[in-house]
Enzyme design. Sequence first.
Site, PDB file in Angstrom:
ATOM      1  CB  CYS A  91      -7.596 -50.721 -15.848  1.00  0.00           C
ATOM      2  SG  CYS A  91      -9.344 -50.423 -16.097  1.00  0.00           S
ATOM      3  CG  HIS A 130      -6.079 -46.206 -15.214  1.00  0.00           C
ATOM      4  ND1 HIS A 130      -5.544 -46.860 -16.294  1.00  0.00           N
ATOM      5  CD2 HIS A 130      -7.378 -46.583 -15.145  1.00  0.00           C
ATOM      6  CE1 HIS A 130      -6.477 -47.604 -16.872  1.00  0.00           C
ATOM      7  NE2 HIS A 130      -7.595 -47.459 -16.190  1.00  0.00           N
ATOM      8  CD  GLU A 142      -2.061 -46.119 -16.355  1.00  0.00           C
ATOM      9  OE1 GLU A 142      -2.247 -46.269 -15.127  1.00  0.00           O
ATOM     10  OE2 GLU A 142      -2.902 -46.496 -17.201  1.00  0.00           O
TER      11      GLU A 142
HETATM   12  N1  LIG Z   1      -9.427 -48.504 -18.641  1.00  0.00           N
HETATM   13  C1  LIG Z   1      -9.501 -49.797 -18.876  1.00  0.00           C
HETATM   14  O1  LIG Z   1      -8.487 -50.501 -18.940  1.00  0.00           O
HETATM   15  C2  LIG Z   1     -10.857 -50.384 -19.118  1.00  0.00           C
HETATM   16  C3  LIG Z   1     -10.873 -51.869 -18.923  1.00  0.00           C
HETATM   17  C4  LIG Z   1     -12.094 -52.537 -19.542  1.00  0.00           C
HETATM   18  N2  LIG Z   1     -12.151 -52.336 -20.931  1.00  0.00           N
HETATM   19  C5  LIG Z   1     -13.339 -52.090 -18.818  1.00  0.00           C
HETATM   20  O2  LIG Z   1     -14.100 -51.311 -19.351  1.00  0.00           O
HETATM   21  O3  LIG Z   1     -13.559 -52.489 -17.708  1.00  0.00           O
END
Ligand SMILES: NC(=O)CC[C@H](N)C(=O)O
Length: 223
Positions: A85, A194, A196
């Site tokens: 992400c 994600h 994780e």
């Molecule tokens: N969950 C995250 O890592 C979000 C990544 C970034 N801040 C976004 O909103 O796209």
Amino acid sequence: MRVGVITFPGTLDDVDAQRAVRYADGEAVPLWHGDHDLKGVDAVIVPGGFSYGDYLRCGAIARFAPVMQEVIEAANKGMPVLGICNGFQILAEAHLLPGALVRNHKLHFVCRDQWLKVENNTTAWTTRYDEGAEILVPLKSGEGGYQANEDTLKELEDNNRIVFRYVGENPNGSRNNIAGITNAKGNVVGLMPHPEHAIDALTGPTDDGLGMFLSLLDSVVKA
Ligand SMILES: NC(=O)CC[C@H](N)C(=O)O
């Protein structure tokens, strides 16, 4: 297996990434954005969150953190690096992966469990999956739309460098339903969803994400 997990100001998912490493029998080594060395780790995870408050563009400032200069050097020598992400956004900004992550097409932050198709199970982070397997992991991002020019998309498609694709409705307008990609060598992988957060069915929607960290264990042991 010793895996460095980087914390920038605004990082959110470092603790879960460390936990995922431990679930795969690894030792999680905390790395700080200002570090000038990688403490002898075998691999690095750049976790999710809002590094430097997402100012300018997600990942645009983190790319210049001292620790990232070390990550770029190590990745170019073949060290396995995973960007999740915000970590994917940082790896793209650092040019370890091609293309860019832009505002979701409907302009809303998207938070949901998301089915993904494993397109490439030959990277350092995906060997534990069957090619074509479908996995369910959380997705939570505001700038998750993968964009690249036609030449880059062709290069990714022709060389099996798309690692994960969204299944069903495209959540963020990503070109070619791309959820994750790899570099030419297969040691660097970035994905918006994600894994994780999906390592134990007690706490995540599934344990489908654990395979990425177990795959790394295999790559490091083999190396
Ligand atoms: N969950 C995250 O890592 C979000 C990544 C970034 N801040 C976004 O909103 O796209």
